[in-house]
Write a protein that holds these residues in place. Structure first.
Motif, PDB file in Angstrom:
ATOM      1  N   ALA A  73      97.985  84.299  44.104  1.00  0.00           N
ATOM      2  CA  ALA A  73      97.568  84.937  45.353  1.00  0.00           C
ATOM      3  C   ALA A  73      97.946  86.416  45.347  1.00  0.00           C
ATOM      4  O   ALA A  73      97.148  87.276  45.745  1.00  0.00           O
ATOM      5  CB  ALA A  73      98.212  84.228  46.544  1.00  0.00           C
ATOM      6  N   ARG A  74      99.150  86.710  44.899  1.00  0.00           N
ATOM      7  CA  ARG A  74      99.564  88.119  44.800  1.00  0.00           C
ATOM      8  C   ARG A  74      98.714  88.843  43.770  1.00  0.00           C
ATOM      9  O   ARG A  74      98.317  90.000  43.978  1.00  0.00           O
ATOM     10  CB  ARG A  74     101.036  88.203  44.422  1.00  0.00           C
TER      11      ARG A  74
ATOM     12  N   ALA B  82      94.415  85.114  34.189  1.00  0.00           N
ATOM     13  CA  ALA B  82      95.744  85.276  34.780  1.00  0.00           C
ATOM     14  C   ALA B  82      96.534  83.978  34.677  1.00  0.00           C
ATOM     15  O   ALA B  82      97.731  83.987  34.351  1.00  0.00           O
ATOM     16  CB  ALA B  82      95.627  85.723  36.232  1.00  0.00           C
ATOM     17  N   ARG B  83      95.874  82.862  34.951  1.00  0.00           N
ATOM     18  CA  ARG B  83      96.547  81.566  34.817  1.00  0.00           C
ATOM     19  C   ARG B  83      96.945  81.309  33.366  1.00  0.00           C
ATOM     20  O   ARG B  83      98.053  80.840  33.085  1.00  0.00           O
ATOM     21  CB  ARG B  83      95.644  80.445  35.329  1.00  0.00           C
ATOM     22  N   GLU B  84      96.036  81.615  32.451  1.00  0.00           N
ATOM     23  CA  GLU B  84      96.324  81.437  31.031  1.00  0.00           C
ATOM     24  C   GLU B  84      97.500  82.307  30.598  1.00  0.00           C
ATOM     25  O   GLU B  84      98.297  81.914  29.742  1.00  0.00           O
ATOM     26  CB  GLU B  84      95.087  81.791  30.214  1.00  0.00           C
ATOM     27  N   ALA B  85      97.602  83.492  31.210  1.00  0.00           N
ATOM     28  CA  ALA B  85      98.690  84.415  30.879  1.00  0.00           C
ATOM     29  C   ALA B  85     100.009  84.033  31.537  1.00  0.00           C
ATOM     30  O   ALA B  85     101.038  84.661  31.267  1.00  0.00           O
ATOM     31  CB  ALA B  85      98.300  85.828  31.298  1.00  0.00           C
TER      32      ALA B  85
ATOM     33  N   LEU C 283      94.945  92.979  42.424  1.00  0.00           N
ATOM     34  CA  LEU C 283      93.710  93.301  41.698  1.00  0.00           C
ATOM     35  C   LEU C 283      92.763  94.143  42.542  1.00  0.00           C
ATOM     36  O   LEU C 283      92.128  95.088  42.043  1.00  0.00           O
ATOM     37  CB  LEU C 283      93.040  91.997  41.266  1.00  0.00           C
ATOM     38  N   ASP C 284      92.672  93.832  43.819  1.00  0.00           N
ATOM     39  CA  ASP C 284      91.727  94.506  44.707  1.00  0.00           C
ATOM     40  C   ASP C 284      92.355  95.650  45.504  1.00  0.00           C
ATOM     41  O   ASP C 284      91.711  96.216  46.379  1.00  0.00           O
ATOM     42  CB  ASP C 284      91.108  93.495  45.682  1.00  0.00           C
TER      43      ASP C 284
ATOM     44  N   ALA D  29      98.425  91.898  36.538  1.00  0.00           N
ATOM     45  CA  ALA D  29      99.271  90.993  35.756  1.00  0.00           C
ATOM     46  C   ALA D  29     100.573  91.689  35.378  1.00  0.00           C
ATOM     47  O   ALA D  29     101.654  91.075  35.375  1.00  0.00           O
ATOM     48  CB  ALA D  29      98.522  90.535  34.509  1.00  0.00           C
ATOM     49  N   GLY D  30     100.477  92.973  35.069  1.00  0.00           N
ATOM     50  CA  GLY D  30     101.673  93.740  34.723  1.00  0.00           C
ATOM     51  C   GLY D  30     102.657  93.839  35.866  1.00  0.00           C
ATOM     52  O   GLY D  30     103.871  93.950  35.643  1.00  0.00           O
TER      53      GLY D  30
END
Length: 246
Positions: free
Chosen positions: A184-185, A175-178, A190-191, A143-144
């Motif tokens: 997709a990115r 992530a959506r809430e943030a 994340l992985d 997210a950052g």
């Protein structure tokens, strides 16, 4: 303060840092001794610092102060890179006391000090509660990458958020809430191996200091253990700012 029961391997982060720290677990009590309270409200037991910790002046260790990264591009930090005081937080999204600090104390510090250019807060991912902790840490880093770490942080530490867990679908929902714009990115990041390296770097820094519990803090080289009362943090920040001439 949440504590992982397994033993943590101490990683080397520089002989000078470790020698002066006396390990974070001991130095923190130097900074927050007698009068402190544990989670139940009972008086916390005093802890004796080893000789190496006693070398610090008033509980401040210059070697620990140098752990501040002051990277203006750090997506997991807030506040001016040249702020006179840096608070480093080692925390886990599954830690209830970390959530308490995030909800009750951190917003006050941001309003009182960060917005005035006195304080910079640097987050260190310190997942110690297993696979979901690791996943949440990588998600926060991801997210950052899109400038939404603090929004993710707020969502993940909302009241009762950790009870919902941090599985794959839940991380995407956070992530959506943030407001992360490119999900997709986010999923790719994340992985990614880069996410794992970033989290491992933070973990090794914390373990190298002897930290085995969350949250743990450094304020310009002064260690603080646990979600202490607001006054503990304001006193440490005021002292550091005064020393810096602010």
């Amino acid at each position: 303060m949440s504590r992982k029961t397994r033993s943590a391997k101490p990683y080397a982060i520089g002989a000078g840092v470790v020698a002066a720290a006396g390990l974070l677990a001991f130095a923190s009590y130097t900074a927050t001794k007698p009068g402190d309270r544990d989670a139940s409200g009972a008086a916390a037991p005093a802890a004796s610092a080893p000789a190496s910790a006693a070398a610090g002046q008033e509980g401040v260790y210059p070697e620990l102060e140098r752990l501040a990264r002051r990277d203006a591009k750090d997506g997991l930090a807030t506040g001016r890179a040249d702020a006179p005081v840096v608070l480093i937080e080692y925390a886990d999204f599954k830690c209830g006391y970390c959530g308490k600090f995030a909800r009750d104390t951190e917003p006050v510090l941001i309003e009182k000090y960060v917005k005035k250019g006195v304080l910079r807060i640097e987050w260190r991912n310190f997942p110690i509660f297993g696979e979901e902790s690791e996943g949440a840490a990588r998600a926060a880093w991801a997210a950052g990458r899109q400038g939404r770490f603090w929004e993710f942080h707020r969502a993940a530490y909302a009241e009762d958020a950790k009870e919902k867990g941090f599985g794959e679908e839940r991380l995407t929902a956070l992530a959506r809430e943030a407001g992360v714009p490119d999900i997709a990115r986010f999923t790719r990041d994340l992985d990614s191996a880069e996410a794992k390296r970033a989290v491992t770097r933070d973990q090794e820094e914390g373990y190298g200091l002897g930290a085995t519990s969350t949250p743990s803090f450094l304020v310009n080289g002064r260690a603080i253990a646990g979600a202490q009362p607001l006054e503990t943090f304001t006193a440490a920040i005021d002292a550091a700012a005064a020393k810096a001439g602010r």
